[in-house]
Design a protein around this motif. Structure first.
Motif, PDB file in Angstrom:
ATOM      1  N   GLY A   1     -33.251   6.149  30.582  1.00 30.17           N
ATOM      2  CA  GLY A   1     -33.885   7.453  30.728  1.00 30.17           C
ATOM      3  C   GLY A   1     -33.423   8.379  29.623  1.00 30.17           C
ATOM      4  O   GLY A   1     -33.556   8.070  28.441  1.00 30.17           O
ATOM      5  N   ARG A   2     -32.795   9.489  29.974  1.00 31.17           N
ATOM      6  CA  ARG A   2     -32.316  10.449  28.983  1.00 31.17           C
ATOM      7  C   ARG A   2     -30.893  10.153  28.519  1.00 31.17           C
ATOM      8  O   ARG A   2     -30.414  10.759  27.565  1.00 31.17           O
ATOM      9  CB  ARG A   2     -32.374  11.861  29.570  1.00 31.17           C
ATOM     10  N   ARG A   3     -30.204   9.272  29.199  1.00 26.93           N
ATOM     11  CA  ARG A   3     -28.825   8.944  28.823  1.00 26.93           C
ATOM     12  C   ARG A   3     -28.823   7.825  27.796  1.00 26.93           C
ATOM     13  O   ARG A   3     -29.645   6.908  27.849  1.00 26.93           O
ATOM     14  CB  ARG A   3     -28.033   8.537  30.059  1.00 26.93           C
ATOM     15  N   ARG A   4     -27.858   7.903  26.875  1.00 25.05           N
ATOM     16  CA  ARG A   4     -27.773   6.874  25.847  1.00 25.05           C
ATOM     17  C   ARG A   4     -26.355   6.746  25.323  1.00 25.05           C
ATOM     18  O   ARG A   4     -25.550   7.666  25.408  1.00 25.05           O
ATOM     19  CB  ARG A   4     -28.739   7.158  24.701  1.00 25.05           C
ATOM     20  N   ALA A   5     -26.083   5.583  24.781  1.00 28.22           N
ATOM     21  CA  ALA A   5     -24.807   5.319  24.112  1.00 28.22           C
ATOM     22  C   ALA A   5     -25.124   4.444  22.914  1.00 28.22           C
ATOM     23  O   ALA A   5     -25.959   3.534  23.002  1.00 28.22           O
ATOM     24  CB  ALA A   5     -23.837   4.609  25.054  1.00 28.22           C
ATOM     25  N   GLU A   6     -24.485   4.717  21.783  1.00 25.88           N
ATOM     26  CA  GLU A   6     -24.771   3.934  20.592  1.00 25.88           C
ATOM     27  C   GLU A   6     -23.506   3.698  19.783  1.00 25.88           C
ATOM     28  O   GLU A   6     -22.541   4.466  19.862  1.00 25.88           O
ATOM     29  CB  GLU A   6     -25.841   4.597  19.718  1.00 25.88           C
ATOM     30  N   ALA A   7     -23.535   2.606  19.044  1.00 24.37           N
ATOM     31  CA  ALA A   7     -22.413   2.278  18.169  1.00 24.37           C
ATOM     32  C   ALA A   7     -22.951   1.572  16.940  1.00 24.37           C
ATOM     33  O   ALA A   7     -23.817   0.686  17.048  1.00 24.37           O
ATOM     34  CB  ALA A   7     -21.396   1.391  18.893  1.00 24.37           C
ATOM     35  N   ALA A   8     -22.465   1.974  15.776  1.00 25.83           N
ATOM     36  CA  ALA A   8     -22.888   1.351  14.521  1.00 25.83           C
ATOM     37  C   ALA A   8     -22.092   0.078  14.275  1.00 25.83           C
ATOM     38  O   ALA A   8     -20.946  -0.052  14.709  1.00 25.83           O
ATOM     39  CB  ALA A   8     -22.704   2.326  13.361  1.00 25.83           C
ATOM     40  N   PHE A   9     -22.713  -0.854  13.583  1.00 29.92           N
ATOM     41  CA  PHE A   9     -21.996  -2.045  13.143  1.00 29.92           C
ATOM     42  C   PHE A   9     -20.948  -1.630  12.119  1.00 29.92           C
ATOM     43  O   PHE A   9     -21.153  -0.682  11.353  1.00 29.92           O
ATOM     44  CB  PHE A   9     -22.950  -3.051  12.496  1.00 29.92           C
ATOM     45  N   ARG A  10     -19.847  -2.358  12.074  1.00 25.09           N
ATOM     46  CA  ARG A  10     -18.793  -2.078  11.110  1.00 25.09           C
ATOM     47  C   ARG A  10     -18.889  -3.051   9.937  1.00 25.09           C
ATOM     48  O   ARG A  10     -18.942  -4.257  10.127  1.00 25.09           O
ATOM     49  CB  ARG A  10     -17.423  -2.252  11.773  1.00 25.09           C
ATOM     50  N   GLY A  11     -18.925  -2.513   8.740  1.00 30.27           N
ATOM     51  CA  GLY A  11     -18.820  -3.355   7.547  1.00 30.27           C
ATOM     52  C   GLY A  11     -20.024  -4.216   7.246  1.00 30.27           C
ATOM     53  O   GLY A  11     -19.907  -5.224   6.541  1.00 30.27           O
ATOM     54  N   GLY A  12     -21.174  -3.858   7.744  1.00 29.89           N
ATOM     55  CA  GLY A  12     -22.363  -4.653   7.430  1.00 29.89           C
ATOM     56  C   GLY A  12     -23.552  -4.187   8.247  1.00 29.89           C
ATOM     57  O   GLY A  12     -23.415  -3.364   9.160  1.00 29.89           O
TER      58      GLY A  12
END
Length: 337
Positions: free
Chosen positions: A73-84
């Protein structure tokens, strides 16, 4: 005599043949379908898989992926890849690139099916061809695996996947996983004007019925359909072992937990490399332990997430928990690389 006979010309089988050719072994692939081959697939390749493709001499065009985002819905969580970066790529584009590379290296690709597999002390025969070793990379419901009696019964209700493409501009360079009480929807940008959406669930019903459970996502898909719906399942495949005499199982044929973490292609490429290393060293029996090591993290993490997705109440806790603990979520995404 052929060194390595590969049954199945998908990404796992072609990667096996390419690794074999690079190791100085003669490889022949048996595949009934013509290239490029399409199938239901999330089409996101993790950074480790992108590195594995480069090691094969394959660099297909696609859409760069920066990380993973969970949405509820309106909630989210994100994380970027490290080093690539990862890669969103149409399955047909990936297959065509691997097929071309195999041809460049002199791999012979034969139209046909394995049929009965017969083994002797120093050889194995299938599809009318004889080789020192056979690698079965013939998919989720591997006929070779079944013929060798290596299947195990499933322990829980099966999950199924459906995928369709939409012709619209991607709104993100993350893989988005939308969670609901009934399953997940995976959004992968695979081109400048092309988005793939795969839905996974234990409930067997039509694609549009599944997508109705994600109203915000459905509203964002404002372009026309760019492909027909393709399906796969049940996804969970349990296997007694991955080495049987002179036969090794690679890719989905080696056993499969679920597509939830999007590691299928990366694991298939890693398994292909491990199998060829063991064959080239003359130690095929080592492949079982190598497969267990390279898939352990995936099996543990995917199993844990599946325990949440199997309960509507628990599934509703995944995204809020990830949002409250961003460091833990980032660490989990890092493990997927």
């Amino acid at each position: 005599m052929i060194d390595v006979l590969v049954v199945g010309g998908g990404p796992a089988g072609l990667a096996t043949a390419i690794h074999a050719a690079l190791a100085g072994l003669e490889a022949v692939v048996v595949e009934p379908r013509t290239s490029p081959v399409d199938k239901a697939c999330g089409e996101g390749v993790m950074p480790g898989g992108v590195d594995a493709l480069r090691a094969l001499g394959v660099g297909p065009a696609g859409h760069a992926l920066r990380g993973i985002r969970y949405v509820d819905g309106r909630r989210r969580a994100e994380a970027a890849f490290r080093g690539g970066t990862g890669l969103g790529i149409r399955r047909t584009v990936l297959h065509a690139a691997l097929h071309e590379r195999a041809r460049e290296l002199g791999v012979r690709i034969v139209a046909g099916k394995a049929g009965d597999v017969r083994q002797g002390p120093d050889r194995v025969t299938a599809a009318g061809l004889t080789a020192r070793w056979l690698v079965a990379a013939d998919g989720l419901h591997s006929p070779v695996r079944r013929g060798l009696g290596l299947d195990l019964p499933g322990r829980s209700p099966g999950r199924y996947g459906l995928r369709r493409h939409y012709r619209c501009a991607p709104w993100t360079d993350f893989v988005e996983v939308h969670w609901s009480a009934d399953g997940e929807a995976y959004v992968t940008p695979v081109g400048d004007e092309l988005v793939g959406v795969a839905v996974l669930s234990r409930s067997r019903r039509g694609y549009d019925d599944h997508l109705a459970g994600f109203p915000a996502l459905r509203a964002a898909l404002d372009g026309p359909h760019a492909s027909s719906v393709r399906g796969a399942g049940p996804l969970r495949q349990r296997v007694r072992r991955r080495v049987a005499g002179r036969v090794l199982l690679v890719g989905d044929a080696a056993g499969y937990v679920d597509a939830l973490t999007g590691e299928g292609i990366a694991l298939a490429l890693a398994g292909a490399a491990a199998a060829v290393r063991c064959l080239a060293a003359g130690r095929p029996a080592d492949y079982e332990a190598a497969w267990q090591r390279l898939t352990r993290r995936h099996r543990m993490l995917t199993g844990a997430l599946l325990s949440f997705s199997g309960s509507p109440r628990a599934a509703g806790l995944v995204v809020p928990a990830a949002a409250r603990m961003p460091a833990a979520f980032a660490a989990a995404v890092h493990l997927l690389q």
